[in-house]
Design a protein around this motif. Structure first.
Motif, PDB file in Angstrom:
ATOM      1  N   GLY A   1      46.394  28.387  55.087  1.00 36.38           N
ATOM      2  CA  GLY A   1      47.657  29.204  55.343  1.00 36.38           C
ATOM      3  C   GLY A   1      47.753  29.869  56.498  1.00 36.38           C
ATOM      4  O   GLY A   1      48.664  29.732  57.578  1.00 36.38           O
ATOM      5  N   SER A   2      46.971  30.765  56.486  1.00 37.94           N
ATOM      6  CA  SER A   2      47.026  31.962  57.692  1.00 37.94           C
ATOM      7  C   SER A   2      46.574  31.443  58.692  1.00 37.94           C
ATOM      8  O   SER A   2      47.091  31.922  59.749  1.00 37.94           O
ATOM      9  CB  SER A   2      46.150  33.219  57.161  1.00 37.94           C
TER      10      SER A   2
ATOM     11  N   LYS B   1      47.209  28.495  60.043  1.00 36.57           N
ATOM     12  CA  LYS B   1      48.091  27.705  60.373  1.00 36.57           C
ATOM     13  C   LYS B   1      49.341  28.425  60.855  1.00 36.57           C
ATOM     14  O   LYS B   1      49.917  28.202  61.969  1.00 36.57           O
ATOM     15  CB  LYS B   1      48.903  26.792  59.055  1.00 36.57           C
ATOM     16  N   THR B   2      49.370  29.707  60.255  1.00 37.78           N
ATOM     17  CA  THR B   2      50.557  30.506  60.799  1.00 37.78           C
ATOM     18  C   THR B   2      49.949  31.368  62.147  1.00 37.78           C
ATOM     19  O   THR B   2      51.047  31.407  63.028  1.00 37.78           O
ATOM     20  CB  THR B   2      50.664  31.661  59.639  1.00 37.78           C
ATOM     21  N   VAL B   3      48.825  31.349  62.435  1.00 38.10           N
ATOM     22  CA  VAL B   3      48.488  32.136  63.443  1.00 38.10           C
ATOM     23  C   VAL B   3      48.440  31.109  64.755  1.00 38.10           C
ATOM     24  O   VAL B   3      49.005  31.498  65.801  1.00 38.10           O
ATOM     25  CB  VAL B   3      47.116  32.786  63.277  1.00 38.10           C
TER      26      VAL B   3
ATOM     27  N   PHE C   1      50.127  28.199  64.889  1.00 37.47           N
ATOM     28  CA  PHE C   1      51.523  27.835  65.292  1.00 37.47           C
ATOM     29  C   PHE C   1      52.658  28.925  65.518  1.00 37.47           C
ATOM     30  O   PHE C   1      53.701  28.865  65.914  1.00 37.47           O
ATOM     31  CB  PHE C   1      52.266  26.868  64.173  1.00 37.47           C
ATOM     32  N   GLN C   2      52.135  30.034  65.129  1.00 41.51           N
ATOM     33  CA  GLN C   2      52.954  31.413  65.276  1.00 41.51           C
ATOM     34  C   GLN C   2      54.056  31.174  64.723  1.00 41.51           C
ATOM     35  O   GLN C   2      55.255  31.563  65.038  1.00 41.51           O
ATOM     36  CB  GLN C   2      53.160  31.778  66.970  1.00 41.51           C
ATOM     37  N   LEU C   3      54.191  30.563  63.465  1.00 43.96           N
ATOM     38  CA  LEU C   3      55.148  30.302  62.746  1.00 43.96           C
ATOM     39  C   LEU C   3      54.951  30.376  61.183  1.00 43.96           C
ATOM     40  O   LEU C   3      54.063  29.557  60.758  1.00 43.96           O
ATOM     41  CB  LEU C   3      55.913  29.171  63.068  1.00 43.96           C
ATOM     42  N   ALA C   4      55.810  30.963  60.287  1.00 42.11           N
ATOM     43  CA  ALA C   4      55.627  30.804  58.762  1.00 42.11           C
ATOM     44  C   ALA C   4      56.850  30.379  58.377  1.00 42.11           C
ATOM     45  O   ALA C   4      57.854  31.150  58.172  1.00 42.11           O
ATOM     46  CB  ALA C   4      55.207  32.097  58.314  1.00 42.11           C
ATOM     47  N   SER C   5      56.787  29.225  58.107  1.00 42.03           N
ATOM     48  CA  SER C   5      58.382  28.613  57.483  1.00 42.03           C
ATOM     49  C   SER C   5      58.421  28.388  56.079  1.00 42.03           C
ATOM     50  O   SER C   5      57.346  28.115  55.442  1.00 42.03           O
ATOM     51  CB  SER C   5      58.852  27.324  58.073  1.00 42.03           C
TER      52      SER C   5
ATOM     53  N   ASN D   1      59.179  25.622  54.665  1.00 37.33           N
ATOM     54  CA  ASN D   1      59.021  24.124  54.706  1.00 37.33           C
ATOM     55  C   ASN D   1      57.545  23.772  53.754  1.00 37.33           C
ATOM     56  O   ASN D   1      57.453  22.789  53.059  1.00 37.33           O
ATOM     57  CB  ASN D   1      58.817  23.150  55.871  1.00 37.33           C
ATOM     58  N   ASP D   2      56.551  24.759  54.145  1.00 38.91           N
ATOM     59  CA  ASP D   2      55.424  24.626  53.329  1.00 38.91           C
ATOM     60  C   ASP D   2      55.351  25.129  51.964  1.00 38.91           C
ATOM     61  O   ASP D   2      54.337  24.695  51.252  1.00 38.91           O
ATOM     62  CB  ASP D   2      54.235  25.463  54.119  1.00 38.91           C
TER      63      ASP D   2
END
Length: 147
Positions: free
Chosen positions: A54-55, A57-59, A61-65, A67-68
């Motif tokens: 998860g971290s 993916k956040t880094v 895409f530079q996005l924490a939504s 939806n996950d």
């Protein structure tokens, strides 16, 4: 990186004990293994790898939504694992690749509104016809034809 860590864990003595617990838990207990401790450690490793994924993916895409965090994402992860093949290391990778590419292709075409029903149909088909998933069925086919 995470795949290599999991591959290393599965091949280690710890991984062999986890396999023994999966196959026959009472036997593992009778051999003197503290099954609850092994299960807890497997859960902690799993949670750590999920947090790492998860971290990353956040880094990336530079996005924490949010939806996950929706229940739909849990269903997709189960679909990916079942479709690729449970009990294999490569299965979930193949399943995830297949589902993500299928979602992308369907969303681009005229069937964009039908992505969830189509994935649901694939899920039912997989559970009914391909119990071992894609990788498991290929392994079974190779085993049958090699012996």
């Amino acid at each position: 990186g995470g795949y290599l860590v999991v591959q290393r864990i599965v091949g280690s003595p710890f991984g062999q004990v986890l396999k023994a617990i999966k196959q026959n838990e009472p036997r593992a207990v009778s051999l003197g293994y503290n099954v609850d401790r092994y299960k807890l450690l497997a859960f902690v490793i799993s949670a750590g790898l999920a947090g790492l994924a998860g971290s990353v993916k956040t880094v990336v895409f530079q996005l924490a939504s949010l939806n996950d965090a929706h229940w739909h994402m849990s269903g997709e992860v189960i679909l990916m694992t079942l479709l690729g093949g449970t009990g294999t290391l490569l299965g979930p990778v193949v399943g995830a690749t297949f589902v993500v590419n299928l979602e992308y292709q369907l969303a681009q075409g005229p069937l964009g509104d039908w992505v969830d029903p189509i994935l649901g149909g694939i899920f039912v088909l997989t559970v009914m016809a391909f119990r071992s998933g894609i990788v498991g069925e290929i392994q079974n086919f190779i085993r049958k034809n090699m012996s």
